[in-house]
Design a protein around this motif. Structure first.
Motif, short mmCIF file in Angstrom:
data_model
loop_
_atom_site.label_atom_id
_atom_site.label_comp_id
_atom_site.label_asym_id
_atom_site.label_seq_id
_atom_site.Cartn_x
_atom_site.Cartn_y
_atom_site.Cartn_z
N THR A 145 25.95 67.12 18.50
CA THR A 145 25.03 68.07 17.59
C THR A 145 23.94 68.63 18.63
O THR A 145 23.55 67.93 19.35
N HIS A 146 23.58 69.91 18.18
CA HIS A 146 22.45 70.80 18.99
C HIS A 146 21.25 69.84 18.91
O HIS A 146 20.27 69.74 19.69
N VAL A 147 21.05 69.44 17.70
CA VAL A 147 19.69 68.82 17.52
C VAL A 147 20.02 67.42 16.87
O VAL A 147 20.83 67.27 16.30
N GLY A 148 19.31 66.44 17.17
CA GLY A 148 19.62 64.99 16.96
C GLY A 148 18.91 64.76 15.42
O GLY A 148 18.55 65.46 14.64
N GLU A 152 15.09 66.11 17.17
CA GLU A 152 14.76 66.10 18.44
C GLU A 152 15.67 66.87 18.98
O GLU A 152 17.11 67.17 18.79
N LYS A 153 15.16 68.02 20.04
CA LYS A 153 16.10 69.10 20.65
C LYS A 153 16.90 68.16 21.91
O LYS A 153 16.35 67.12 22.74
N ARG A 154 18.05 68.51 21.99
CA ARG A 154 18.83 67.86 22.98
C ARG A 154 19.35 68.66 24.21
O ARG A 154 19.75 67.88 25.21
N LEU A 155 19.39 70.10 24.01
CA LEU A 155 19.37 70.78 25.24
C LEU A 155 17.81 71.04 25.94
O LEU A 155 17.23 71.68 25.34
N LEU A 176 26.26 74.37 16.96
CA LEU A 176 25.64 75.74 16.94
C LEU A 176 26.25 76.62 17.74
O LEU A 176 25.99 78.08 17.79
N ALA A 177 26.87 76.55 19.06
CA ALA A 177 27.10 77.01 19.97
C ALA A 177 27.99 76.50 20.93
O ALA A 177 28.38 75.55 21.08
N VAL A 178 28.66 77.33 21.64
CA VAL A 178 29.64 77.18 22.92
C VAL A 178 28.73 77.68 24.06
O VAL A 178 28.26 79.01 24.08
N ILE A 179 28.38 77.11 25.21
CA ILE A 179 27.43 77.20 26.05
C ILE A 179 27.96 76.90 27.40
O ILE A 179 28.46 75.62 27.80
N ASP A 180 28.01 77.93 28.65
CA ASP A 180 28.20 77.38 29.97
C ASP A 180 26.94 77.31 30.69
O ASP A 180 26.05 77.76 30.58
N ARG A 196 20.19 84.30 17.22
CA ARG A 196 20.05 84.02 18.55
C ARG A 196 18.49 83.29 18.42
O ARG A 196 18.35 82.48 19.30
N ASP A 197 17.60 83.91 17.88
CA ASP A 197 16.26 83.27 17.67
C ASP A 197 16.15 82.02 17.19
O ASP A 197 15.28 81.07 17.67
N GLU A 198 17.13 81.66 16.25
CA GLU A 198 17.25 80.36 15.57
C GLU A 198 17.84 79.51 16.59
O GLU A 198 17.33 78.27 16.83
N LEU A 199 18.54 79.85 17.25
CA LEU A 199 19.50 78.99 18.28
C LEU A 199 18.28 78.71 19.41
O LEU A 199 18.23 77.64 19.74
N GLN A 200 17.56 79.61 19.88
CA GLN A 200 16.51 79.35 20.91
C GLN A 200 15.56 78.42 20.43
O GLN A 200 15.00 77.66 21.11
N ASP A 201 15.22 78.50 19.02
CA ASP A 201 14.02 77.76 18.57
C ASP A 201 14.54 76.20 18.55
O ASP A 201 13.71 75.36 18.49
N LYS A 202 15.80 75.91 18.49
CA LYS A 202 16.46 74.55 18.54
C LYS A 202 16.86 74.09 19.62
O LYS A 202 17.30 72.95 19.81
N THR A 203 16.24 74.76 21.05
CA THR A 203 16.63 74.54 22.29
C THR A 203 15.46 74.41 23.05
O THR A 203 14.33 75.38 23.11
N ASP A 204 15.12 73.25 24.09
CA ASP A 204 14.04 73.25 24.64
C ASP A 204 14.02 74.05 25.72
O ASP A 204 12.87 74.60 26.33
#
Length: 232
Positions: A145-148, A152-155, A176-180, A196-204
């Protein structure tokens, strides 16, 4: 909207190539076995000594003596084999696995992964075979899961937990995404309804988006694992 656990497993399974020998980590990675596209032959390995696992059994077909490394019931396909831990880890350390799909607590943009159980309260409180798999498999993908659960952010920019493997992960599947991992986090697909903004907000760590970044097209799946094979 986020993907369900079954949809994350389904999406990861679509990228597993025909003929690969694949180890599935404990938890969400196990769902991949239920969602392999029809006509694609994948040989699944479990480090407790199985080669040739099939999808999860229906409730009435559960054999309590046939389990995977996560202590969950499994099936075996025609031609499958059972062997001891020495041979099983010989397969891992001999680099005979094309892919290992691991769960994770944290990931970094250089491919670092931290996935050890963190306390005695966890289901399997041990390092387990993850370090061997991270070092021995030819490819490492992560599903999580992208967020715990506690937000907590996991990436992460840098993993704060002890590493299972350094620089080993090449692809990430979250709800939330597929990321390479390609010079950092490169988003290939994004969940429906997530900006994209929401995804970035959930990523460290900073995200980059591929020119052909598209929406994840996952089918609606029931939570019962035995129904996933037909859905694919």
């Amino acid at each position: 909207m986020t993907l369900t656990r079954e949809q994350v497993g389904w999406r990861a399974a679509q990228d597993i190539q025909n003929g690969w020998h694949v180890n599935l980590g404990i938890g969400m990675p196990e769902l991949c076995a239920n969602a392999i596209p029809a006509g694609r032959e994948i040989v699944f390995h479990s480090e407790n000594g199985i080669l040739g696992m099939g999808p999860s059994p229906a409730a009435e077909d559960v054999d309590p003596n046939l389990i995977n490394a996560g202590k969950r019931p499994v099936t075996m396909l025609p031609g499958a084999s059972i062997f001891d831990h020495a041979l099983s880890f010989g397969i891992v350390r001999g680099r005979h696995l094309d892919l290992c799909v691991l769960g994770a607590y944290q990931l970094a943009p250089n491919g670092d992964i931290a996935n050890w159980a963190r306390s005695s309260a966890d289901l399997l409180p041990a390092i387990g075979g993850a370090m061997d798999l991270a070092a021995g498999a030819r490819r490492i993908w992560a599903v999580l899961t992208h967020v715990g659960k506690n937000g907590e952010k996991r990436l992460m920019e840098t993993c704060s937990y002890p590493l299972t493997g350094a620089g080993v992960v090449s692809r990430i599947f979250t709800d939330l995404a597929v990321i390479d991992i390609d010079g950092g986090f490169l988003v290939r697909e994004i969940a429906p309804g997530i900006t994209r903004d929401e995804l970035q907000d959930k990523t460290d760590a900073p995200l980059r988006f591929a020119e052909d970044c598209r929406e994840i097209a996952a089918p609606v799946l029931e939570a019962a694992p035995e129904k996933l094979q037909a859905s694919s």
